[in-house]
Scaffold this motif. Structure first.
Motif, PDB file in Angstrom:
ATOM      1  N   GLY A  65      38.554  49.834  28.379  1.00 19.79           N
ATOM      2  CA  GLY A  65      38.957  48.709  28.705  1.00 19.79           C
ATOM      3  C   GLY A  65      38.177  47.397  28.774  1.00 19.79           C
ATOM      4  O   GLY A  65      36.949  47.531  28.899  1.00 19.79           O
ATOM      5  N   GLN A  66      38.703  46.399  28.518  1.00 21.47           N
ATOM      6  CA  GLN A  66      37.686  45.020  28.302  1.00 21.47           C
ATOM      7  C   GLN A  66      37.013  44.729  29.880  1.00 21.47           C
ATOM      8  O   GLN A  66      36.250  44.039  29.866  1.00 21.47           O
ATOM      9  N   TYR A  67      37.782  45.012  30.827  1.00 20.02           N
ATOM     10  CA  TYR A  67      37.187  44.897  32.053  1.00 20.02           C
ATOM     11  C   TYR A  67      35.982  45.776  32.676  1.00 20.02           C
ATOM     12  O   TYR A  67      35.093  44.877  33.094  1.00 20.02           O
ATOM     13  N   ASP A  68      36.101  47.042  32.206  1.00 25.06           N
ATOM     14  CA  ASP A  68      35.103  47.780  32.600  1.00 25.06           C
ATOM     15  C   ASP A  68      33.851  47.850  31.488  1.00 25.06           C
ATOM     16  O   ASP A  68      32.696  48.118  31.758  1.00 25.06           O
ATOM     17  N   PRO A  90      30.287  34.338  36.815  1.00 18.49           N
ATOM     18  CA  PRO A  90      30.304  35.626  37.262  1.00 18.49           C
ATOM     19  C   PRO A  90      30.403  35.736  38.995  1.00 18.49           C
ATOM     20  O   PRO A  90      31.126  36.324  39.592  1.00 18.49           O
ATOM     21  N   ASP A  91      29.745  34.540  39.345  1.00 22.64           N
ATOM     22  CA  ASP A  91      29.411  34.512  40.929  1.00 22.64           C
ATOM     23  C   ASP A  91      31.143  34.103  41.594  1.00 22.64           C
ATOM     24  O   ASP A  91      31.515  34.634  42.603  1.00 22.64           O
ATOM     25  N   LEU A  92      31.605  33.212  40.980  1.00 21.94           N
ATOM     26  CA  LEU A  92      32.881  32.526  41.543  1.00 21.94           C
ATOM     27  C   LEU A  92      33.967  33.742  41.243  1.00 21.94           C
ATOM     28  O   LEU A  92      34.721  33.906  42.090  1.00 21.94           O
ATOM     29  N   PHE A  93      33.882  34.642  40.104  1.00 21.76           N
ATOM     30  CA  PHE A  93      34.997  35.614  40.004  1.00 21.76           C
ATOM     31  C   PHE A  93      34.630  36.744  41.126  1.00 21.76           C
ATOM     32  O   PHE A  93      35.759  37.216  41.715  1.00 21.76           O
ATOM     33  N   GLN A  94      33.477  36.973  41.346  1.00 21.30           N
ATOM     34  CA  GLN A  94      33.274  37.902  42.633  1.00 21.30           C
ATOM     35  C   GLN A  94      33.696  37.313  43.956  1.00 21.30           C
ATOM     36  O   GLN A  94      34.358  38.428  44.663  1.00 21.30           O
ATOM     37  N   GLU A  95      33.731  36.016  44.217  1.00 19.62           N
ATOM     38  CA  GLU A  95      34.093  35.498  45.225  1.00 19.62           C
ATOM     39  C   GLU A  95      35.528  35.657  45.456  1.00 19.62           C
ATOM     40  O   GLU A  95      35.982  35.965  46.494  1.00 19.62           O
ATOM     41  N   MET A  96      36.391  35.432  44.322  1.00 22.29           N
ATOM     42  CA  MET A  96      37.567  35.563  44.234  1.00 22.29           C
ATOM     43  C   MET A  96      38.073  36.833  44.279  1.00 22.29           C
ATOM     44  O   MET A  96      39.147  37.036  45.070  1.00 22.29           O
ATOM     45  N   VAL A  97      37.343  37.810  43.958  1.00 21.58           N
ATOM     46  CA  VAL A  97      37.819  39.234  43.977  1.00 21.58           C
ATOM     47  C   VAL A  97      37.608  39.664  45.466  1.00 21.58           C
ATOM     48  O   VAL A  97      38.700  40.123  45.929  1.00 21.58           O
ATOM     49  N   GLU A  98      36.655  39.043  46.243  1.00 23.32           N
ATOM     50  CA  GLU A  98      36.629  39.465  47.588  1.00 23.32           C
ATOM     51  C   GLU A  98      37.741  38.744  48.720  1.00 23.32           C
ATOM     52  O   GLU A  98      38.297  39.470  49.498  1.00 23.32           O
ATOM     53  N   GLN A 116      42.337  48.107  40.198  1.00 20.56           N
ATOM     54  CA  GLN A 116      41.463  47.461  40.938  1.00 20.56           C
ATOM     55  C   GLN A 116      41.809  45.675  41.055  1.00 20.56           C
ATOM     56  O   GLN A 116      42.461  45.319  39.852  1.00 20.56           O
ATOM     57  N   VAL A 117      41.279  45.270  42.188  1.00 18.27           N
ATOM     58  CA  VAL A 117      41.711  43.857  42.105  1.00 18.27           C
ATOM     59  C   VAL A 117      41.013  43.059  41.042  1.00 18.27           C
ATOM     60  O   VAL A 117      41.843  41.967  40.431  1.00 18.27           O
ATOM     61  N   GLY A 118      39.820  43.379  40.867  1.00 15.46           N
ATOM     62  CA  GLY A 118      38.989  42.665  39.708  1.00 15.46           C
ATOM     63  C   GLY A 118      39.875  42.575  38.624  1.00 15.46           C
ATOM     64  O   GLY A 118      39.663  41.770  37.333  1.00 15.46           O
ATOM     65  N   LEU A 119      40.331  43.770  38.161  1.00 17.52           N
ATOM     66  CA  LEU A 119      40.917  43.978  36.766  1.00 17.52           C
ATOM     67  C   LEU A 119      42.372  42.926  36.723  1.00 17.52           C
ATOM     68  O   LEU A 119      42.602  42.569  35.803  1.00 17.52           O
ATOM     69  N   LEU A 137      47.602  41.645  26.006  1.00 17.44           N
ATOM     70  CA  LEU A 137      46.860  41.913  27.039  1.00 17.44           C
ATOM     71  C   LEU A 137      46.744  43.628  27.352  1.00 17.44           C
ATOM     72  O   LEU A 137      45.821  44.342  27.658  1.00 17.44           O
ATOM     73  N   GLN A 138      47.830  44.229  27.024  1.00 16.08           N
ATOM     74  CA  GLN A 138      48.093  45.418  27.251  1.00 16.08           C
ATOM     75  C   GLN A 138      46.805  46.452  26.652  1.00 16.08           C
ATOM     76  O   GLN A 138      46.411  47.342  27.098  1.00 16.08           O
ATOM     77  N   TYR A 139      46.877  46.083  25.338  1.00 18.97           N
ATOM     78  CA  TYR A 139      45.875  46.609  24.507  1.00 18.97           C
ATOM     79  C   TYR A 139      44.380  46.288  24.616  1.00 18.97           C
ATOM     80  O   TYR A 139      43.545  47.211  24.564  1.00 18.97           O
ATOM     81  N   SER A 140      44.190  45.163  25.318  1.00 20.77           N
ATOM     82  CA  SER A 140      42.922  44.739  25.785  1.00 20.77           C
ATOM     83  C   SER A 140      42.436  45.237  26.912  1.00 20.77           C
ATOM     84  O   SER A 140      41.161  45.778  27.016  1.00 20.77           O
ATOM     85  N   PHE A 141      43.248  45.570  27.893  1.00 18.67           N
ATOM     86  CA  PHE A 141      42.762  45.909  29.232  1.00 18.67           C
ATOM     87  C   PHE A 141      43.241  47.287  29.686  1.00 18.67           C
ATOM     88  O   PHE A 141      43.035  47.850  30.539  1.00 18.67           O
ATOM     89  N   ARG A 142      44.118  47.684  28.521  1.00 21.53           N
ATOM     90  CA  ARG A 142      44.574  49.148  28.721  1.00 21.53           C
ATOM     91  C   ARG A 142      45.292  49.318  30.140  1.00 21.53           C
ATOM     92  O   ARG A 142      45.222  50.414  30.662  1.00 21.53           O
ATOM     93  N   VAL A 143      46.329  48.392  30.176  1.00 17.48           N
ATOM     94  CA  VAL A 143      47.316  48.491  31.337  1.00 17.48           C
ATOM     95  C   VAL A 143      48.856  48.030  30.716  1.00 17.48           C
ATOM     96  O   VAL A 143      48.633  47.195  29.796  1.00 17.48           O
ATOM     97  N   GLU A 144      49.587  48.981  31.092  1.00 16.17           N
ATOM     98  CA  GLU A 144      51.027  48.872  30.589  1.00 16.17           C
ATOM     99  C   GLU A 144      51.523  47.381  30.737  1.00 16.17           C
ATOM    100  O   GLU A 144      51.208  46.506  31.870  1.00 16.17           O
ATOM    101  N   ALA A 145      52.217  46.995  29.414  1.00 18.26           N
ATOM    102  CA  ALA A 145      52.661  45.775  29.638  1.00 18.26           C
ATOM    103  C   ALA A 145      53.660  45.207  30.742  1.00 18.26           C
ATOM    104  O   ALA A 145      53.572  44.275  31.429  1.00 18.26           O
ATOM    105  N   SER A 146      54.413  46.209  31.203  1.00 16.12           N
ATOM    106  CA  SER A 146      55.434  46.029  32.299  1.00 16.12           C
ATOM    107  C   SER A 146      54.625  45.937  33.588  1.00 16.12           C
ATOM    108  O   SER A 146      55.231  45.170  34.407  1.00 16.12           O
ATOM    109  N   THR A 147      53.609  46.458  33.938  1.00 19.54           N
ATOM    110  CA  THR A 147      52.694  46.351  35.052  1.00 19.54           C
ATOM    111  C   THR A 147      52.074  45.024  34.922  1.00 19.54           C
ATOM    112  O   THR A 147      51.983  44.164  36.201  1.00 19.54           O
ATOM    113  N   ILE A 148      51.599  44.442  33.877  1.00 14.48           N
ATOM    114  CA  ILE A 148      51.123  43.174  33.907  1.00 14.48           C
ATOM    115  C   ILE A 148      51.884  42.250  34.258  1.00 14.48           C
ATOM    116  O   ILE A 148      51.798  41.246  34.967  1.00 14.48           O
TER     117      ILE A 148
END
Length: 438
Positions: A65-68, A90-98, A116-119, A137-148
Motif C-alpha cells: 500500500g502507498q501509505y506503508d 512530514p512534520d506537520l503530518f505527524q503532528e496532525m496524526v497525534e 491506522q489513523v495515519g492511513l 484510492l482503493q487500489y492505491s492504499f489497498r482499502v475498500e472503497a466503501s470504507t474510504i
C-alpha cells in the motif's frame, strides 16, 4: 311489531348476506390453497454465502500500500516529493496524526485490527490533493472503497474540530480588526480595510430529487463557498453550503457575518482618519461590482466613463480585493478536488470544503514563505506578475453577487476616497501609470 311480510323480507336479506359472506370465504380459501401448492412446487432458495471475508490483495496493504511503502520511501529520500504528494510536510503530518488520534482511533477486536489513523489521514489528504475517485484510492492504499467513503468525512470533521478555532477565526474586537487593516495598508496601500469578500462555486453532481436548487447561472450544479480574506491570503471567515441556484443577492445577505456587521455587532472600530488626513472614514470590506454598496462595503466604480480619480480608486481598491481571488486560486491549485465535479452528498462536500479552508490557513500559518502561486508585483515597476494558479484552465470563475440599492452615504464615502487616493496625502507614485486611459 313486524308483520309477516316484513319478517319474510328480513329473512331473505339475511340469507343473501350469509350467501355472499360464504362465497367470499370460499374464494379466499381457494386462493390460499393455490398459493400453498405453488410454494410447494417452487424449489427452496439457497442462502447466499459470502465468498470471501476480505480480498487477499487488500490484506497486503502493509507491504504494498502507498501509505506503508511509497510514503515511507518519500519520507527517507524525497521530502519535496512527500510534500507534493500530501500537500503538507512530514512534520506537520505527524503532528496532525497525534492530534487526530483520540478522535479517529478505533478499538481492536478479535476479528480484525482497525485502520491506522495515519492511513486514514493520508488517504484523505490525497483525495483533497487530487480529487481521485474512491475506487482509485482503493487500489492505491489497498482499502475498500466503501470504507474510504465512510472515513473521509470523519477525518474532515476531526480536522475542522481540532484546528478551526486555532487557524480560522473571524476577528471580534477592535484591536483584531485594526491588525487586519494595518496589513492591508502596509502591503496593498489601501487603508481602513477589514478584508476582501467574494464567493466561489464548488461543482458537484446533481443531488437526487434536488430539482434546480443547485443549478447555477454558469450551467452546472454547485454549492457556494463565501469567504473573507486578509492581506496575507488567509481566510478570516468562511460560509459553505448555499445552493448554487439561490439568488445572488441572498447568498451574501444570508451569511452570519453580513448580519452582525449590518447590525453593528461585529466589533468593527469606529471611523478613523486615513494616513495624512483628518476626515474620519469608516472601516470597510472591499468587493467587486456585484456587491451592494454600503459604508462598510466599498466596490469599484462601475460606469464606463470614469474620470481619472475614479479609475485610480478602482485600481487601488482592486489591489486589496485581489487577495481573495488569489486565496481561491491557491486553494484550488493545492487541493485539486475543487477542479473536479464532486459526486458526494452536499453535506459531505460542505465538510470537505471547510476542511480544505482550514488546511489552507494551517499551511499558511506554519509556512508563510512557502507560497509561490500568488500574483506578485514587480518591486520597481509595480507591474502585475500573474500567479501560477492563473495558468490552470480548469479553475472555475468566482461568484458574482448582487445586492440591494446603494445608499447616498456610501456613494459619498466612495467619492471622498477617490479624491483622497488622488491627492498628495493618499497617492502612490506609480498609480497613474498603472491606470489605462479610456
Amino acid at each position: 311489531m313486524l308483520n309477516a311480510r316484513d319478517t319474510i323480507i328480513a329473512e331473505k336479506r339475511r340469507c343473501l348476506y350469509l350467501a355472499a359472506a360464504l362465497a367470499i370465504v370460499e374464494e379466499q380459501q381457494k386462493r390460499l390453497e393455490e398459493a400453498e401448492e405453488q410454494e410447494k412446487a417452487t424449489p427452496p432458495r439457497r442462502k447466499t454465502q459470502r465468498k470471501v471475508w476480505v480480498r487477499e490483495w487488500l490484506t497486503r496493504r502493509h507491504e504494498f500500500g502507498q501509505y506503508d511503502s511509497l510514503l515511507t520511501e518519500l519520507h527517507k529520500e524525497d521530502q519535496r516529493g512527500y510534500k507534493n504528494y500530501l500537500r503538507i510536510t512530514p512534520d506537520l503530518f505527524q503532528e496532525m496524526v497525534e492530534k487526530l488520534t483520540p478522535r479517529l482511533q478505533k478499538q481492536s477486536t478479535f476479528m480484525r485490527e482497525p485502520l491506522q489513523v495515519g492511513l486514514k489521514l493520508a488517504a484523505t489528504l490525497r483525495f483533497l490533493a487530487t480529487g481521485n475517485s474512491y475506487p482509485s484510492l482503493q487500489y492505491s492504499f489497498r482499502v475498500e472503497a466503501s470504507t474510504i467513503c465512510k472515513f473521509i468525512p470523519e477525518v474532515c470533521k476531526a480536522i475542522i474540530t481540532v484546528y478551526k478555532d486555532e487557524v480560522l477565526r473571524c476577528p471580534k474586537t477592535e484591536e483584531e480588526w485594526k491588525e487586519v487593516a494595518a496589513r492591508f495598508s502596509s502591503r496593498w496601500n489601501y487603508h481602513n480595510c477589514l478584508g476582501a469578500v467574494d464567493g466561489k462555486h464548488i461543482a458537484m453532481k446533481k443531488p437526487p430529487n434536488a430539482g434546480s436548487y443547485y443549478y447555477n447561472y454558469k450551467g452546472f450544479h454547485s454549492i457556494v463557498l463565501m469567504a473573507v480574506a486578509d492581506a496575507t491570503y488567509k481566510f478570516l471567515y468562511v460560509d459553505v453550503g448555499a445552493e448554487g441556484g439561490a439568488s445572488d443577492g441572498g447568498t451574501w445577505s444570508n451569511c452570519s457575518l453580513h448580519d452582525v456587521v449590518e447590525e453593528n455587532r461585529a466589533g468593527v472600530p469606529q471611523p478613523e482618519p486615513l494616513p495624512n488626513d483628518d476626515q474620519p472614514v469608516p472601516y470597510h470590506f472591499v468587493g467587486d461590482d456585484a456587491f451592494a454598496l454600503r459604508t462598510w462595503m466599498m466596490k469599484p466604480f462601475s460606469h464606463r466613463s470614469q474620470v481619472l480619480r475614479e479609475r485610480i480608486y478602482s485600481y487601488r481598491l482592486s489591489r486589496a480585493r485581489r487577495v481573495l481571488e488569489n486565496a481561491f486560486g491557491i486553494l484550488c491549485h493545492r487541493f485539486r478536488c475543487f477542479l473536479t465535479t464532486m459526486h458526494q452528498h452536499p453535506d459531505t462536500i460542505n465538510l470537505i470544503t471547510m476542511c480544505a479552508c482550514v488546511l489552507h490557513n494551517l499551511i499558511l500559518i506554519r509556512y508563510p514563505h512557502a507560497i509561490s502561486e500568488v500574483d506578485r508585483e514587480d518591486p520597481d515597476t509595480h507591474d502585475l506578475i500573474p500567479g501560477g494558479w492563473r495558468t490552470d484552465r480548469h479553475l472555475q470563475g468566482l461568484l458574482p453577487l448582487t445586492g440591494h440599492h446603494t445608499q447616498k452615504d456610501a456613494k459619498d464615502q466612495r467619492d471622498y476616497l477617490s479624491h483622497y487616493y488622488m491627492s498628495p496625502a493618499g497617492a502612490v507614485p506609480w498609480q497613474e501609470r498603472m491606470v489605462v486611459a479610456p
